[in-house]
Design an enzyme around this catalytic site. Sequence first.
Site, short mmCIF file in Angstrom:
data_model
loop_
_atom_site.label_atom_id
_atom_site.label_comp_id
_atom_site.label_asym_id
_atom_site.label_seq_id
_atom_site.Cartn_x
_atom_site.Cartn_y
_atom_site.Cartn_z
N HIS A 41 0.82 -1.22 0.00
CA HIS A 41 0.00 0.00 0.00
C HIS A 41 0.85 1.26 0.00
O HIS A 41 0.45 2.26 -0.58
CB HIS A 41 -0.89 0.02 1.24
CG HIS A 41 -1.92 -1.05 1.23
ND1 HIS A 41 -3.10 -0.92 0.56
CD2 HIS A 41 -1.93 -2.28 1.76
CE1 HIS A 41 -3.80 -2.02 0.69
NE2 HIS A 41 -3.10 -2.87 1.42
N THR A 42 1.98 1.21 0.67
CA THR A 42 2.82 2.41 0.77
C THR A 42 3.34 2.82 -0.60
O THR A 42 3.47 4.00 -0.90
CB THR A 42 3.98 2.15 1.75
OG1 THR A 42 3.42 1.64 2.95
CG2 THR A 42 4.74 3.42 2.05
N GLU A 63 9.62 -3.78 -0.45
CA GLU A 63 9.51 -5.11 0.19
C GLU A 63 10.41 -6.09 -0.55
O GLU A 63 9.95 -7.10 -1.08
CB GLU A 63 8.05 -5.59 0.16
CG GLU A 63 7.15 -4.74 1.01
CD GLU A 63 5.78 -5.37 1.27
OE1 GLU A 63 5.48 -6.42 0.69
OE2 GLU A 63 5.03 -4.80 2.06
N CYS A 95 23.10 4.70 17.15
CA CYS A 95 22.40 5.92 17.57
C CYS A 95 21.69 5.68 18.90
O CYS A 95 21.54 4.54 19.34
CB CYS A 95 21.43 6.39 16.49
SG CYS A 95 19.94 5.40 16.37
N CYS A 98 18.90 3.17 18.57
CA CYS A 98 19.34 1.79 18.36
C CYS A 98 19.89 1.19 19.65
O CYS A 98 19.76 -0.01 19.89
CB CYS A 98 20.41 1.72 17.27
SG CYS A 98 19.70 1.77 15.61
N CYS A 106 15.54 3.99 14.21
CA CYS A 106 16.94 4.40 14.04
C CYS A 106 16.99 5.82 13.48
O CYS A 106 16.24 6.18 12.58
CB CYS A 106 17.63 3.43 13.08
SG CYS A 106 19.32 3.91 12.67
N ARG A 362 -0.84 -10.54 -0.96
CA ARG A 362 0.33 -9.88 -1.55
C ARG A 362 0.59 -10.38 -2.97
O ARG A 362 0.58 -11.59 -3.23
CB ARG A 362 1.60 -10.17 -0.75
CG ARG A 362 1.89 -9.17 0.34
CD ARG A 362 2.20 -7.80 -0.23
NE ARG A 362 2.54 -6.86 0.83
CZ ARG A 362 1.66 -6.12 1.52
NH1 ARG A 362 0.37 -6.21 1.28
NH2 ARG A 362 2.08 -5.28 2.44
#
Length: 368
Positions: A41-42, A63, A95, A98, A106, A362
């Site tokens: 969807h993104t 993906e 970081c 993380c 992150c 999918r």
Amino acid sequence: MKIRAAVLEEFGAPLEVQEVELAEPKAGEVLVRLVACGVCHTDLYTASGADPSGYAPTVLGHEGAGVVERAGDGVASVAPGDHVVTLFSPQCRECIHCRSPRTNLCLAIREQQNRGYLPDGTTRLSRDGEQIRHFLGTSTFAEYTVMPEIALAKVDPEASLEHAALFACGLSTGLGAAMNTAAVEAGSTCVVFGAGMVGLGAVAGCRLRGAERIVAVDLSEDRLELARGQGATETIAGGPDVVDRILELTGGFGADYTFEATGRVDVMRQAVESARMGWGLCTIAGVAGKGETLDIVPRYLITGRRVCGSSFGGVKGRDQVPELVRLALDGRLDVRPFVSHTLTLDEVNRGFELMEAQDGIRSVISFQ
Ligand SMILES: NC(=O)c1ccc[n+]([C@@H]2O[C@H](COP(=O)([O-])OP(=O)(O)OC[C@H]3O[C@@H](n4cnc5c(N)ncnc54)[C@H](O)[C@@H]3O)[C@@H](O)[C@H]2O)c1
Ligand SMILES: [Zn+2]
Ligand SMILES: [Zn+2]
């Protein structure tokens, strides 16, 4: 090198599969040959122009799963031949986020990634000297991609890469929402709203954590059937009376854990109101439309319900995606029902059509 890739040229128009130029990986970067990539969807959200932070031209796709072809200077965690899953949510391991067990967000490359650049602020993708931006730092609707080392999870080469690609986004999001964010306790009662890739992952995650009752809610009977296959013990058709139905099923109290995986704010509200008084935890994984807000009557919170959000299931990608893939290899998670259609790169727009028609869970692009 010349590669074929699906380029978003103009918002609202079909992607154009064409030849583009991909430069060699620089220090800390890796050239990956894609083997499989899910259509999500993104990708469509950005292609449609609905995403206010979208940009074009860009190569969409996030993906992905593939094989490391070449590593740039200083790359130590992956080597040519390794099988990898692409991470739109990287893990630098250094970081402040993380280093905390409390989040997977992150901070290392966020700014450049959001603008479509690799960490050094440039692109490896171009066409006739014009730069093409990297979508989500991944750009996996392509035969090859160059990505930061910190955005690649090395997975067991025994795993099918077509199945591994599912773990790059929706499946890990759902599994992680249940297993990390909510950390469902054994013996509990869970309700999952939405039985798409994310919700089905959450159902499986609840089962793997030992939940006793898992109620799946969706509008589609086919999807509720898939939810039963992943461990749902009860199913309910979605609608305005769902909260009452769940209260009836739980002695008037509500569920220990609820999960929202529809992206609809009215359903998010139902998920909050279906959580148990005293300790019910509602985990929101759906992405709402721009400007939408979630209405919660504060009394629900005062009386002990909690609400939290979950991005990529709280999964720290390089550490945990390999473990999640392991679940499938060990036979504890059946991912086959999630791959509904296998397409070629040239058929990528068909993947969007199938998604809009809610045909299958999918569509996966296969590059072989
Ligand atoms: N948090 C993250 O990191 C992350 C990652 C990936 C996707 N997402 C978001 O998660 C959401 C789900 O993604 P998906 O790929 O599973 O989507 P999907 O569209 O495949 O699934 C959504 C499901 O919700 C169901 N639904 C719609 N209205 C409903 C209602 N009133 N009651 C019950 N069910 C209803 C639909 O029938 C569908 O099966 C989306 O909003 C997506 O953007 C979030
Ligand atoms: Zn996705
Ligand atoms: Zn980091």
